[in-house]
Design a protein around this motif. Structure first.
Motif, short mmCIF file in Angstrom:
data_model
loop_
_atom_site.label_atom_id
_atom_site.label_comp_id
_atom_site.label_asym_id
_atom_site.label_seq_id
_atom_site.Cartn_x
_atom_site.Cartn_y
_atom_site.Cartn_z
N UNK B 16 10.09 19.49 -26.86
CA UNK B 16 10.21 19.49 -25.41
C UNK B 16 9.77 18.16 -24.78
N UNK B 17 8.70 17.57 -25.33
CA UNK B 17 8.16 16.38 -24.66
C UNK B 17 8.49 15.07 -25.38
N UNK B 18 9.26 15.12 -26.46
CA UNK B 18 9.56 13.90 -27.22
C UNK B 18 10.24 12.85 -26.34
N UNK B 19 11.08 13.30 -25.42
CA UNK B 19 11.78 12.37 -24.53
C UNK B 19 10.81 11.57 -23.68
N UNK B 20 9.70 12.21 -23.28
CA UNK B 20 8.69 11.54 -22.47
C UNK B 20 7.97 10.48 -23.29
N UNK B 21 7.49 10.87 -24.46
CA UNK B 21 6.73 9.91 -25.29
C UNK B 21 7.61 8.78 -25.80
N UNK B 22 8.88 9.07 -26.06
CA UNK B 22 9.82 8.01 -26.46
C UNK B 22 10.02 7.01 -25.31
N UNK B 23 10.04 7.53 -24.07
CA UNK B 23 10.25 6.62 -22.93
C UNK B 23 9.05 5.68 -22.77
N UNK B 24 7.85 6.19 -23.08
CA UNK B 24 6.67 5.30 -23.02
C UNK B 24 6.76 4.23 -24.11
N UNK B 25 7.20 4.63 -25.28
CA UNK B 25 7.33 3.68 -26.38
C UNK B 25 8.30 2.54 -26.01
N UNK B 26 9.34 2.89 -25.26
CA UNK B 26 10.32 1.88 -24.82
C UNK B 26 9.85 1.12 -23.59
N UNK B 27 8.71 1.52 -23.01
CA UNK B 27 8.21 0.96 -21.75
C UNK B 27 9.20 1.20 -20.61
N UNK B 28 9.78 2.40 -20.60
CA UNK B 28 10.73 2.78 -19.55
C UNK B 28 10.43 4.21 -19.12
N UNK B 29 9.32 4.40 -18.42
CA UNK B 29 8.86 5.74 -18.06
C UNK B 29 9.99 6.61 -17.51
N UNK B 30 10.23 7.74 -18.17
CA UNK B 30 11.28 8.66 -17.74
C UNK B 30 10.73 10.08 -17.68
N UNK B 31 11.25 10.84 -16.72
CA UNK B 31 10.90 12.26 -16.58
C UNK B 31 12.17 13.08 -16.53
N UNK B 32 12.02 14.38 -16.73
CA UNK B 32 13.18 15.25 -16.62
C UNK B 32 13.55 15.45 -15.15
N UNK B 33 14.87 15.40 -14.88
CA UNK B 33 15.34 15.64 -13.51
C UNK B 33 16.43 16.70 -13.55
N UNK B 34 16.32 17.64 -12.63
CA UNK B 34 17.23 18.78 -12.61
C UNK B 34 18.59 18.38 -12.03
N UNK B 35 19.66 18.79 -12.71
CA UNK B 35 21.01 18.47 -12.23
C UNK B 35 21.41 19.41 -11.09
N UNK B 36 20.70 20.52 -10.94
CA UNK B 36 21.05 21.48 -9.87
C UNK B 36 20.26 21.23 -8.59
N UNK B 37 18.92 21.09 -8.70
CA UNK B 37 18.13 20.92 -7.47
C UNK B 37 17.66 19.48 -7.27
N UNK B 38 17.85 18.63 -8.26
CA UNK B 38 17.59 17.21 -8.09
C UNK B 38 16.14 16.80 -8.23
N UNK B 39 15.26 17.75 -8.50
CA UNK B 39 13.85 17.40 -8.53
C UNK B 39 13.40 17.00 -9.93
N UNK B 40 12.34 16.16 -9.96
CA UNK B 40 11.69 15.79 -11.22
C UNK B 40 10.56 16.79 -11.51
N UNK B 41 10.18 16.90 -12.78
CA UNK B 41 8.98 17.69 -13.07
C UNK B 41 8.23 17.12 -14.27
N UNK B 42 6.97 17.49 -14.33
CA UNK B 42 6.07 17.13 -15.43
C UNK B 42 4.98 18.18 -15.48
N UNK B 43 4.47 18.56 -16.64
CA UNK B 43 4.84 18.11 -17.97
C UNK B 43 6.20 18.66 -18.41
#
Lengths: 379, 141
Positions: B16-43
């Protein structure tokens, strides 16, 4: 149906508190049950429900069934509830429900644990990604809350210290308390930082020990060995989300739990004679007092100053010493002290003419919250 | 030779969180964003925190935020932090809304709630990357 006054606590018991090397969580639990039954004038066969909060040092399946076996009870109901430090009050609610629906008539609720001399892995375990950032154990998380409260409302370290001073004063009046020496604000200020802004004397100890209570219907309670102490109100509220993600750090589940319990009891904070509020860290009773409506939001720091929460003050708080002074056990001792205050059994630390006591429990990092209103009689 | 070889505990990386930790490794902070309501969330989680949709993607965020809460940890809970103590730990509120656990690259005495921060990264020898926000000079948002 309002359950106010339909259920009562008829027995309380506890073990010694502190470092009890060689005593298992089970051994401590059995001793507390034995003492609570003796206090109630009951035999094990008179009890038909065994309810437990799981020992934090020893999470195990079917803990309440194991305790039932060790105390020689074949119950109608067993249950272990996981609301961390709110569980003990949560279990009072479950006992009320089971009695109301005829599933049982008399429940013993017990918590026993030995994290001081046994395993304390639960307390030190890293929480999620926290460990990578150095957020170990519990204090750094409460430190975030305390610091945010200071930022939003100007709460000071001296005000946190006032909570510790009152609790340690009361503990010194309780021969059963772990800490027998009072402290001053200067002692608090001189104690080392654990996680800023929390100092060592802002933190409760990790303790071994057990405590138990017996809950039954008001009908059965009359004529028992000790006068019944009535459950006037009960409530809960669980912010649930981990600290970084919840909407606010400075309002807790107490904000819904307290009013729920007070409404059921038909009282307001002004009617409360004595309070036993969960105090794993000094910031917690400050937030709870605000959320319960003893003062406005943000004024909890000022409320605890000037001796207002010490014996003899307007609202004596944690008269047995609380987690900060009596023992770090997560909450059952607060219910026990509330019952003893309502019975008038507290000797030199008795609040004169105390008729209504509010008790709080909370667990995790203000993750759960529960409220219990106890009464000497049903108003 | 008394070399401290104790490693920092690594975060638990899962599906579930691999995408987050991979984004830190790339130095490109990314979060999940909903395609329906448009909001970001964490964790991280498999469903939108706000509408429970399972239509979402990892999306890079601005990296701009403010300091929401902090502590300075003095107690040495783990040998890997012995030399760092006292060290800051923080909750940072992103411009996009979500809050993140992070550290801040500044002296503990300079920390102020509300101070403006921009994202930075700390690559650790243990093989993972942490969020280490940096103060934006003169900024309060």
């Amino acid at each position: 149906m309002n359950p106010r006054g339909r259920y009562a606590v008829v027995g309380v018991g506890n073990t010694a508190y502190g470092k009890l090397a060689g005593r298992s969580a089970m051994s401590l639990s059995v001793e507390a049950v034995r003492n609570a039954l003796a206090d109630a004038g009951l035999r094990p066969a008179d009890v038909d429900a065994v309810l437990t909060k799981a020992p934090t040092s020893n999470f195990t399946m079917l803990w309440s069934a194991q305790v039932a076996q060790a105390v020689g009870i074949v119950p109608q109901v067993t249950a272990t509830l996981d609301q961390a430090g709110a569980s003990n009050i949560g279990l009072v609610g479950y006992a009320m429900w089971c009695i109301e629906t005829g599933q049982c008539h008399t429940a013993v609720i017990v918590y026993g644990d030995n994290p001081a001399t046994g395993s304390r892995a639960t307390y030190a375990r890293p929480r999620g990604e926290g460990a990578a950032y150095g957020m170990f154990g519990v204090p750094p998380w409460y430190a975030l809350i305390a610091q945010r409260h200071m930022h939003e409302y100007g709460t000071t370290s001296e005000q946190l210290g006032a909570v510790a001073v009152a609790c340690r004063k009361h503990a010194a009046m309780n021969p059963g308390a772990q800490f027998q020496s009072p402290i001053t604000l200067e002692d608090h200020h001189a104690s080392r930082f654990v996680a800023e802004p929390l100092r060592l004397l802002d933190c409760c100890p990790i303790s071994d020990g057990a405590a138990a209570i017996v809950v039954t219907s008001a009908e059965r309670a009359s004529g028992m060995r000790k006068p019944p102490v009535y459950v006037l109100g009960i409530g809960q509220g669980h912010p649930a989300w981990d600290v970084p993600y919840r909407s606010t750090l400075t309002t807790s589940g107490a904000a819904t739990s307290g009013p729920m319990a007070f409404r059921m009891a038909g009282i307001t904070p002004a009617d409360v004679d004595v309070a036993q509020l969960y105090d794993c860290f000094t910031i917690v009773p400050i937030v709870t007092l605000e959320d319960y409506g003893f003062c406005a939001k943000g004024e909890g720091g000022a409320f605890v100053e000037q001796g207002r929460i010490a014996l003899g003050g307007a609202l004596p708080l944690n008269t047995s010493g609380g987690l900060l002074g009596e023992t770090g056990m997560p909450g059952m001792q607060l219910i026990v002290e509330g019952v003893r205050q309502m019975r008038g059994e507290c000797g030199g630390r008795q609040v004169p003419d105390a008729r209504i006591c509010v008790v709080s429990g909370q667990g995790g990092v203000m993750t759960t919250h529960a409220t219990l209103v106890l009464g000497k009689e049903v108003p | 030779m008394a070399t401290d070889v104790t490693e920092r505990p690594a975060p638990d990386v899962d599906e579930e969180n691999a995408g987050y930790w991979d984004s830190l490794r790339r130095h490109e902070l990314a979060l999940q964003r909903c395609a329906d309501c448009g909001r970001f969330w964490s964790p991280a989680g498999s469903f939108c925190r706000w509408c429970l949709s399972d239509r979402w993607s990892w999306e890079r965020v601005s990296g701009r935020g403010t300091l929401y809460a902090f502590t300075v940890v003095h107690q040495v809970y783990h040998p890997a932090f012995r030399e760092a103590a006292p060290y800051p730990a923080a909750v940072v509120e992103l411009e996009e809304g979500p809050r993140l656990l992070a550290t801040v690259d500044c002296a503990p005495r300079e920390l102020r709630v509300g101070m403006a921060l921009e994202v930075g990264y700390r690559d650790l020898p243990e093989g993972f990357t942490l969020l280490a926000f940096r103060p934006v000079t003169g900024g309060t948002r």
